[in-house]
Design an enzyme around this catalytic site. Structure first.
Site, PDB file in Angstrom:
ATOM      1  N   THR A   1       0.892  -1.204   0.303  1.00 11.24           N
ATOM      2  CA  THR A   1      -0.046   0.181   0.110  1.00 11.24           C
ATOM      3  C   THR A   1       0.942   1.398   0.104  1.00 11.24           C
ATOM      4  OG1 THR A   1      -1.480   1.283   1.238  1.00 11.24           O
ATOM      5  CG2 THR A   1      -0.122  -0.219   2.465  1.00 11.24           C
TER       6      THR A   1
ATOM      7  N   SER B   1      -2.543   3.455  10.441  1.00  8.86           N
ATOM      8  CA  SER B   1      -3.280   2.622  10.936  1.00  8.86           C
ATOM      9  C   SER B   1      -2.779   1.310  11.350  1.00  8.86           C
ATOM     10  CB  SER B   1      -4.624   2.375  10.077  1.00  8.86           C
ATOM     11  OG  SER B   1      -4.093   1.455   8.709  1.00  8.86           O
TER      12      SER B   1
ATOM     13  N   TYR C   1      -3.573  -1.393  10.012  1.00  9.09           N
ATOM     14  CA  TYR C   1      -3.361  -2.209   8.746  1.00  9.09           C
ATOM     15  C   TYR C   1      -2.349  -1.849   8.063  1.00  9.09           C
ATOM     16  CZ  TYR C   1      -3.931  -2.297   3.600  1.00  9.09           C
ATOM     17  OH  TYR C   1      -3.664  -2.252   2.225  1.00  9.09           O
ATOM     18  N   HIS C   2      -1.877  -0.335   7.992  1.00 10.58           N
ATOM     19  CA  HIS C   2      -0.788   0.116   7.462  1.00 10.58           C
ATOM     20  C   HIS C   2       0.492  -0.402   8.100  1.00 10.58           C
ATOM     21  CE1 HIS C   2      -3.732   3.283   5.827  1.00 10.58           C
ATOM     22  NE2 HIS C   2      -3.369   2.776   4.512  1.00 10.58           N
TER      23      HIS C   2
ATOM     24  N   LYS D   1       1.605  -3.659   6.814  1.00  7.95           N
ATOM     25  CA  LYS D   1       2.491  -3.587   5.413  1.00  7.95           C
ATOM     26  C   LYS D   1       3.894  -3.157   5.611  1.00  7.95           C
ATOM     27  CE  LYS D   1      -1.195  -4.931   2.943  1.00  7.95           C
ATOM     28  NZ  LYS D   1      -1.095  -5.932   2.115  1.00  7.95           N
TER      29      LYS D   1
ATOM     30  N   GLN E   1       0.480  -0.062  -3.727  1.00  2.46           N
ATOM     31  CA  GLN E   1      -0.716   0.363  -4.529  1.00  2.46           C
ATOM     32  C   GLN E   1      -1.617   1.599  -3.789  1.00  2.46           C
ATOM     33  OE1 GLN E   1      -3.499  -2.338  -6.914  1.00  2.46           O
ATOM     34  NE2 GLN E   1      -4.348  -2.317  -4.743  1.00  2.46           N
TER      35      GLN E   1
ATOM     36  N   ASN F   1     -15.428   4.606  -5.145  1.00  5.02           N
ATOM     37  CA  ASN F   1     -16.695   3.908  -5.036  1.00  5.02           C
ATOM     38  C   ASN F   1     -17.881   4.065  -4.175  1.00  5.02           C
ATOM     39  OD1 ASN F   1     -15.248   2.324  -7.100  1.00  5.02           O
ATOM     40  ND2 ASN F   1     -15.321   0.359  -6.057  1.00  5.02           N
ATOM     41  N   ARG F   2     -17.464   4.667  -2.857  1.00  5.49           N
ATOM     42  CA  ARG F   2     -18.616   5.017  -2.125  1.00  5.49           C
ATOM     43  C   ARG F   2     -19.149   6.098  -2.671  1.00  5.49           C
ATOM     44  NH1 ARG F   2     -18.980   4.343   3.348  1.00  5.49           N
ATOM     45  NH2 ARG F   2     -18.390   6.672   3.749  1.00  5.49           N
TER      46      ARG F   2
ATOM     47  N   GLU G   1      -5.473  11.877  11.475  1.00  6.73           N
ATOM     48  CA  GLU G   1      -4.746  12.334  10.230  1.00  6.73           C
ATOM     49  C   GLU G   1      -4.803  13.792  10.103  1.00  6.73           C
ATOM     50  OE1 GLU G   1      -6.604  10.708   6.837  1.00  6.73           O
ATOM     51  OE2 GLU G   1      -8.385  11.364   7.215  1.00  6.73           O
TER      52      GLU G   1
END
Length: 405
Positions: free
Chosen positions: A145, A187, A189-190, A193, A216, A248-249, A332
């Site tokens: 990411t 986060s 999640y990050h 990575k 990505q 997309n949202r 953030e």
């Protein structure tokens, strides 16, 4: 090539599997279907109806005449079965999507924080250890990411592809070194990575594994040429506050007449890539792996950058919907710059798919087609980065009659 796609049932993994199969590769999906289980946990489904994996694979066989294999393994927990699968399939290449992919979900609760770390880090490390133990000489492409770089750390300086040249002062003068770009995860999640990066660097150096790490951007769009061939092949369209990606949202919200939800100032700049380019980038990475003994190759898998507020204005102008500013559940900066280098993919032949009215309309048409599947209570982002942060109430409790088809 014989290709294993780990996490091949997911948002990026499914269209990648079909694309690689369509290109003539012998594809096997390895997945424990955990993303489907998270849908059940969160009581929300993809806007598009996702068929069972067996039905999906049969539909692909009917549409293409090609088989895709499937093995149900939790690679974070079932190491022996992972080894057996590597030895049985002897892949030439492996695509690693088998990680919990949503930053908001990773911050949702103590359980989801622990799950994200346990799943993502164990899955990656098990894979690397298994490759060494089995001696399977597969090129590995991992979906990372842009968030490993952090947002705003580099200011207006272009973010290089993975590595940064630095000077280290010593009593004998400066030493020049090229290091992994300093990590600044936003986060849990990050953070996983960024830990992946260190695992890759070690196993490439120590054991000669051939690894490409793809940093990505945010993926938008739904369909590829392959997923559009049959309704049973349709890709995920996540719209909820945890798994739905921002563009997309917006498209879903516009399709049902919901105000576009900008959480915070909208000054955050993010990198984007269309799902069609994601699958092409994976193929380019598999075709151009590093050599044994090389450090991991890092490529920035992005095509455009936009501020969130810019995207909202773009969609609002095309679709004629309002924009609303809501409390930001993320910890953030209110604004950041983001200038990204993607020279390597361009040199390899990537022709970027950029935002256009036609592509935006394609996403909106899908949202309109499946509008009755929207759960309006799942639209607002409410997974907060710190306890006590403000969130918004639902803005809509029933679908407007005037937008019905």
């Amino acid at each position: 090539m014989r290709v294993l796609v780990l996490g091949g049932d997911g948002f990026c993994g499914w269209p990648t599997s079909l694309y690689l199969s369509n290109r003539g590769h012998d594809v096997t999906i390895v997945d424990n279907l955990s993303r489907r289980k998270i849908d059940i946990e969160m009581e929300v489904e993809s806007l598009t109806p996702i068929r069972p994996i067996g039905e999906r694979l049969r539909a692909w066989k009917e549409a293409s005449g090609r088989d895709i294999g499937f093995v149900n393994i939790d690679i974070a927990a079932q190491y022996a079965r992972l080894k057996d699968t590597l030895l049985e399939t002897r892949p030439d290449a492996i695509v690693h999507f088998a990680e919990q992919r949503a930053a908001p979900y990773s911050m949702r609760s103590p359980d989801t924080k622990r799950y994200t770390v346990d799943n993502n880090i164990r899955a990656t490390h098990n894979l690397l250890v298994a490759l060494v133990e089995t001696g399977v000489n597969a090129a590995l492409a991992h979906l990372g990411t842009m968030g490993v770089y952090g947002y705003g750390w580099s200011g207006s300086a272009p973010i290089p592809e993975g590595y940064l040249t630095v000077k280290v002062g010593t009593p004998d003068g400066d030493l020049e070194r090229e290091i992994l770009h300093p990590a600044n995860p936003g986060s849990v999640y990050h953070m996983t990575k960024t830990l992946d990066q260190l695992l890759f660097a070690f196993y490439a150096k120590n054991d000669g594994l051939r690894i490409t790490d793809l940093h990505q951007g945010i993926v938008w769009g739904t369909q590829t040429a392959q997923t559009a061939q049959d309704p049973r092949l349709i890709n995920r369209f996540d719209y909820d506050g945890d798994y739905g990606t921002v563009l997309n949202r917006f498209l879903m919200q516009a399709a049902i007449g919901h105000p576009l939800t900008v959480h915070g100032t909208g000054g955050q700049t993010r990198a984007f890539i269309h799902i069609q380019d994601t699958v092409r980038c994976i193929e380019l990475a598999l075709e151009n792996p590093p050599q044994a003994g090389d450090r991991p190759k890092v490529l920035n898998q992005v095509t455009e950058t936009y501020r969130v507020a810019q995207l909202a204005k773009l969609v609002s102008g095309i679709m004629g919907v309002d924009i609303v500013s809501l409390p930001n559940p993320r910890q953030e900066a209110e604004e950041n710059e983001l200038i990204v280098r993607n020279d390597q993919f361009l040199a390899l032949g990537l022709r970027p798919t950029t935002l256009s009215d036609g592509l935006l309309e394609e996403g909106t048409q899908i949202a309109r087609r499946y509008r009755d599947r929207v759960d309006l209570s799942k639209i607002i982002a409410r997974s907060v980065w710190r306890r006590g942060m403000e969130t918004a109430e639902d803005l809509m409790t029933e679908l407007p009659v005037e937008t019905a088809s």
